[in-house]
Each structure stands twice: as C-alpha cells, then as structure tokens.
Design an enzyme around this catalytic site. Structure first.
Site, PDB file in Angstrom:
ATOM      1  N   ARG A 179       0.820  -1.214   0.000  1.00 14.39           N
ATOM      2  CA  ARG A 179       0.000   0.000   0.000  1.00 14.39           C
ATOM      3  C   ARG A 179       0.850   1.258   0.000  1.00 14.39           C
ATOM      4  O   ARG A 179       0.679   2.139  -0.839  1.00 14.39           O
ATOM      5  CB  ARG A 179      -0.902   0.024   1.234  1.00 14.39           C
ATOM      6  CG  ARG A 179      -1.965  -1.058   1.260  1.00 14.39           C
ATOM      7  CD  ARG A 179      -2.400  -1.327   2.688  1.00 14.39           C
ATOM      8  NE  ARG A 179      -2.678  -0.095   3.425  1.00 14.39           N
ATOM      9  CZ  ARG A 179      -3.895   0.405   3.589  1.00 14.39           C
ATOM     10  NH1 ARG A 179      -4.936  -0.211   3.086  1.00 14.39           N
ATOM     11  NH2 ARG A 179      -4.071   1.511   4.257  1.00 14.39           N
ATOM     12  N   THR A 180       1.752   1.343   0.947  1.00 19.56           N
ATOM     13  CA  THR A 180       2.552   2.563   1.072  1.00 19.56           C
ATOM     14  C   THR A 180       3.515   2.708  -0.110  1.00 19.56           C
ATOM     15  O   THR A 180       3.691   3.798  -0.656  1.00 19.56           O
ATOM     16  CB  THR A 180       3.318   2.558   2.403  1.00 19.56           C
ATOM     17  OG1 THR A 180       2.386   2.366   3.452  1.00 19.56           O
ATOM     18  CG2 THR A 180       4.049   3.861   2.626  1.00 19.56           C
ATOM     19  N   LYS A 195      21.194 -10.604   1.608  1.00 17.98           N
ATOM     20  CA  LYS A 195      22.430 -11.403   1.679  1.00 17.98           C
ATOM     21  C   LYS A 195      23.413 -10.775   2.664  1.00 17.98           C
ATOM     22  O   LYS A 195      24.607 -11.052   2.621  1.00 17.98           O
ATOM     23  CB  LYS A 195      23.076 -11.513   0.291  1.00 17.98           C
ATOM     24  CG  LYS A 195      22.250 -12.324  -0.688  1.00 17.98           C
ATOM     25  CD  LYS A 195      22.858 -12.252  -2.090  1.00 17.98           C
ATOM     26  CE  LYS A 195      21.811 -12.556  -3.149  1.00 17.98           C
ATOM     27  NZ  LYS A 195      21.972 -11.688  -4.336  1.00 17.98           N
ATOM     28  N   ARG A 204      11.325   2.450   4.103  1.00 17.33           N
ATOM     29  CA  ARG A 204      10.502   1.750   5.105  1.00 17.33           C
ATOM     30  C   ARG A 204      11.407   0.700   5.726  1.00 17.33           C
ATOM     31  O   ARG A 204      12.041  -0.072   5.007  1.00 17.33           O
ATOM     32  CB  ARG A 204       9.303   1.105   4.411  1.00 17.33           C
ATOM     33  CG  ARG A 204       8.612  -0.043   5.168  1.00 17.33           C
ATOM     34  CD  ARG A 204       7.869   0.394   6.414  1.00 17.33           C
ATOM     35  NE  ARG A 204       6.778   1.291   6.155  1.00 17.33           N
ATOM     36  CZ  ARG A 204       5.490   0.925   6.076  1.00 17.33           C
ATOM     37  NH1 ARG A 204       5.154  -0.328   6.234  1.00 17.33           N
ATOM     38  NH2 ARG A 204       4.555   1.829   5.852  1.00 17.33           N
ATOM     39  N   HIS A 245       5.867   7.735  11.115  1.00 16.62           N
ATOM     40  CA  HIS A 245       5.357   7.571   9.760  1.00 16.62           C
ATOM     41  C   HIS A 245       4.764   8.927   9.355  1.00 16.62           C
ATOM     42  O   HIS A 245       3.545   9.105   9.282  1.00 16.62           O
ATOM     43  CB  HIS A 245       4.279   6.476   9.768  1.00 16.62           C
ATOM     44  CG  HIS A 245       3.892   5.980   8.409  1.00 16.62           C
ATOM     45  ND1 HIS A 245       4.383   6.512   7.240  1.00 16.62           N
ATOM     46  CD2 HIS A 245       3.055   4.980   8.035  1.00 16.62           C
ATOM     47  CE1 HIS A 245       3.860   5.856   6.210  1.00 16.62           C
ATOM     48  NE2 HIS A 245       3.050   4.925   6.670  1.00 16.62           N
TER      49      HIS A 245
END
Ligand SMILES: [Zn+2]
Lengths: 312, 201
Positions: free
Chosen positions: A55-56, A83, A105, A133
C-alpha cells in the site's frame, strides 16, 4: 523545509501548512484526464522497502510517477540486502546511482535517520519500526481538513496500540503543531512509559472521550499483542477499546472516523462503523498520493508558486 | 424508626477512647436514644468499626462441602466483619465475569456481610494468560482486587502487564511474596528448626 522528512517534528507549522496546501493543489490533478506533471522529470526517486508494504510503496510510486520522476523500487527481498549487505552499503549504492530522494521503510526505529547521514539526496521516512510515519500523519491531517475544514482546534482521539504505533507518534506531533487537541485512549499496557511528556492527554475510558471528539482515529491492534500479555482477549479489547455502532452513535454530528489501515474488522472497528458515512478510510488512501506528491515536490526543491502554476 | 436492631450500648469504649454510651438506630450509629431501643451493658467491651477480611476462601462454587458463601459470611459477621474478599480458587475459577457475579449475588442473598469476589489475575490461575480483568471490574461484582493467591503470578513480565492493565480501573493485585522456584516442596521457614526437623525450608 528541511532536506529530509524523518519525523513529523521536522515540520514547523508553516512547513506543514505548505505541504497541505500544495497537496490540495495537486489533488485537483486527480480529477483531470491526464494526471501527470512534468515537474520532477529527470529526477530519481528510490523506494527502499525493507518491510513489505504494498500500500505505502504503491502510494509513493504513484506520487513520484505523477510528477514524472524516474522511480526505482528497491525491495529488500531478493536483493543484496537480504544477503547481509548493511544499510550503509545499500546507502552507498543508492548514492552511486544518483538517487535524488530515497523513500525508506524499515522495521528498525531510526533507520531513516541513519540513512540520512550517508546520502546526499533527501530521505523520506515511510515508516520506521515503532517510531514514525510522517506522511501518514500528513495525509490524516489533510483528510481532516478536507472533511471538517480545519485542523486547528479539533479534538482528535487516537485509540489503540499507541506503544507500537508509528502512526500515533507522528500524528501526535503533527496535530500538536497544527493546533489540534489530541487525546490518546488505550489500555495502560499499550501506552509507552513516558507518554506523560507528550503534547496530548491520555485516557483509559473511551466512552468518556468519544462524545467530545471531532475525529476518532482507530489504530490497528495486532492479535499477537494478546499473546504478549498486553490485553487478555480480543473480546475484552473490543469491548473496552473498540469502536462499535453504539459508541459511534455518541459522537457529535459531524465527527469522522479514521483508520490508517489495514483494518481488523470486528476487533478495533466494527464493520458497520468502517463502512459508515463517518468513515474516511477510502479517502485516506486517495489523499495519501496527493500528500506524498507534495512532500516529494517540496523536498526536491519545488516552490509553492511553481506547484500551483503547474497544477493549474 | 426502632426495632430489634436498635440499642443503647452503655459503658462501651470506642477503640482507643474513653467509655461512653453509643446509640444504634436500626443498625446505624445516631446521636440520640432511639425509641424502643434495648439497653446493653457493654462495660469492658470495645466498639470497633466493621472489619474487612482481605483473604477468605468461601469455596463456592465447587467445594460446598467445605464452606459456602452462607456459612462463611455468617461466621464473618459473627466475628465483627462487615466485608470479606473471597479468593478466586473456586471450581470453576473466578476468572470470568459470570463466576464473580455469582459469588457476589450469593453474598447479597445471604445478607450477612458484603462479599467482594477477588478475580483471578490469569486464566485458570495458571499464570500464562491474563484473565478478562476489565470484564470482572465492570461486572455487577465490581471487582477491584485480583489475585492468583497461592499460585502466585511468577512471570515477571505478565505481572508487569497485569499491574499496568489494572490502572485503567484502579484495581490492585494481592500477591504472596514467594517465588515457586524457591518454594518447591517447602514446608516451613528455613532455619534452625527446619534443620533439626529435617523439613524442607
Ligand atoms: Zn489463600
């Protein structure tokens, strides 16, 4: 405005209003057949998502593309990050690619802040751990203004898992900056120690606060929290801290109900509340794109006048 | 108003005070002698406020062979107690609103003294998951004291959560000051006597 948007506290009142005003201009674009502006042509925006959030990420991607930026989606899964490449190595790679803005994020609180020290471009925090946020808070304020005509002086009640919520932290800061009066309602187990120092009130009694609220924002509560002992059962949580039709009926006439999504229908919010006319949940998604356009636009050097002109 | 429960208590000493005369009108202390009151020579006796017992086992529901709310509260009232707290280790355990309400109602019906059910802190007193403390607090029993009594809440994180959670309705937790890991098989205080008797301290 600062070069980065790491916290809602980075925005003073003028900055925040500038973002909201710009977003309002840009929102008009969405009503036009051609939704694209040439404003960020030739600029590169990287979506750096260490945590899944379609969504974001989609919202930021759409925002950047509507401003004609080149967008690179750099997901942690399947990349060198998984990795064992460190955040710093990733930052240096992005720097070498010439990223003008990095939308990040991350599951760790503070990761965007670290990143901002290593790259020359702008860093936009798209949610870090249980910290902040800020673009969610901006789109929430935008939605309040759209529905209620103002943010200043509104009584905003934020209900639920404040302890683990980056949405709550950013909203408390931004809404305070914009002159709203915020009350947090939660079981005491889901409030951080030290919340007394935040610029808001705290209550444990939802029934007492709802009738005085212009806005009720329900936070998502994860069922896992029950196993962490934060509350006994989802049944008791819903009964004490959920918004059902009975509680909604005690709201003032114009009051709205918000939720940052994704919702747990029947836990923190009843289906009939989520689908009611008071609910702004669908608008919040649409407004997310406009607000993120405004943020990218302003961080990447656009002025207000230019934004208005190109949107006209 | 006067009746069987109206008294003139002569020569009684309120705790810590001098001998005096007290008037009781239908169970309530009053300033003047009620009509029809019976006289009682209380010389040498002490008048106390109603006592509250924070730790009783009324055993109902489940172990009515040992005690019932009726028998337990009758004994309490005869001993000067006007309120008793009934521990949660009944069968079923008093860990949901239904059971605490049942115990509270039994107390009301018996009518000897107030019964305040103590709610279990954890489901089944098992120390694993919080019981619905809020539902018990909001029930007719209005539970404010919670305890797993002899089982103890021994998980420190769960105890922290419970103590925080109760702040929403001003509840308290009563806890035995013991840790089950340190009292496994314990029979008496550890010291010279436990050493001599060969009992686990
Ligand atoms: Zn006991």
């Amino acid at each position: 405005m600062n070069r980065h948007l790491l916290s809602a506290a980075d925005l003073n009142r003028d900055d925040a209003l500038l973002v909201l005003d710009t977003a309002e201009e840009l929102a008009r674009l969405a009503d036009r057949p051609i939704k694209k502006l040439p404003t960020l042509r030739g600029r590169t925006v990287v979506n750096l998502f260490f945590e899944d959030s379609t969504r974001t990420r989609t919202s930021f991607e759409l925002a950047a593309k509507r401003l004609s930026a080149d967008v690179i989606n750099f997901s942690a899964k399947g990349s060198s990050v998984s990795k064992g490449e460190s955040l710093k190595d990733t930052a240096l790679t992005l720097e070498a690619m010439g990223a003008d803005a990095v939308v990040v994020r991350h599951s760790a609180s503070g990761a965007p802040h670290r990143l901002a020290h290593w790259i020359r471009g702008s860093v936009v925090n798209a949610g870090d751990g249980t910290h902040e946020h800020p673009t969610q808070a901006l789109l929430d304020a935008f939605t309040m203004r759209q529905r209620l005509g103002r943010v200043e002086g509104l009584h905003v009640t934020i209900v639920g898992d404040v302890l683990h919520s980056r949405v709550a932290r950013s909203n408390v800061l931004l809404l305070h900056t914009l002159g709203a009066e915020v009350t947090l309602v939660a079981p005491p187990t889901l409030l951080p120690v030290g919340v007394d120092a935040w610029p808001c009130d705290v209550s444990f009694d939802l029934d007492a606060v709802v009738p005085k609220s212009d806005v009720v924002m329900m936070l998502r509560v994860q069922r896992e929290r029950m196993h962490g002992g934060f509350f006994p059962t989802t049944r008791e949580y819903s009964r004490r801290y959920g918004l059902d039709a009975r509680r909604m009926a005690t709201l003032p006439d114009d009051a709205i109900v918000m939720h940052p999504g994704p919702m747990n229908r029947g836990v923190e919010i009843a289906a009939e509340v989520a689908d009611s006319v008071r609910s702004t949940i669908v608008e919040q998604v649409a407004n997310g794109v406009s607000v993120r356009m405004a943020v990218l636009y302003l961080l990447l050097g656009g002025g207000m006048a230019e934004a208005v002109e190109s949107a006209a | 108003m006067s009746g069987q429960n109206s008294w003139v208590l002569k020569g009684v000493r309120p705790l810590g005070g001098e001998p005096t005369t007290l008037f009781v009108d239908d169970g309530v202390l009053v300033d003047a002698e009620p009509s029809g009151a019976q006289s009682f020579d209380a010389d040498g006796l002490i008048a106390l406020p109603g006592l509250v017992d924070l730790h009783t086992h009324l055993r109902e529901p489940g172990r009515e062979d040992a005690e019932t709310v009726e028998t337990g509260t009758l004994a309490a009232a005869l001993g000067g107690f006007t309120a008793v707290h009934a521990m949660a280790n009944t069968e079923p355990v008093a860990d949901v609103a239904g059971v605490v309400e049942q115990v509270w109602r039994l107390g009301q019906d018996a009518g000897h003294c107030d019964v305040h059910p103590v709610g279990a802190v954890t489901v089944g007193l098992r120390g694993e998951q919080l019981a619905e403390l809020g539902a018990m607090a909001e029930s007719a029993a209005r539970v404010r004291v919670f305890s797993d009594d002899g089982k103890c809440v021994h998980d420190p994180m769960l105890m922290r959560r419970a103590l925080e959670y109760l702040r929403a309705f001003d509840g308290v937790i009563a806890q035995h000051a013991q840790d089950p890991r340190l009292t496994d098989g314990a029979q008496m205080n550890e010291g010279v006597q436990s050493a001599r008797l060969g009992l686990v301290g």
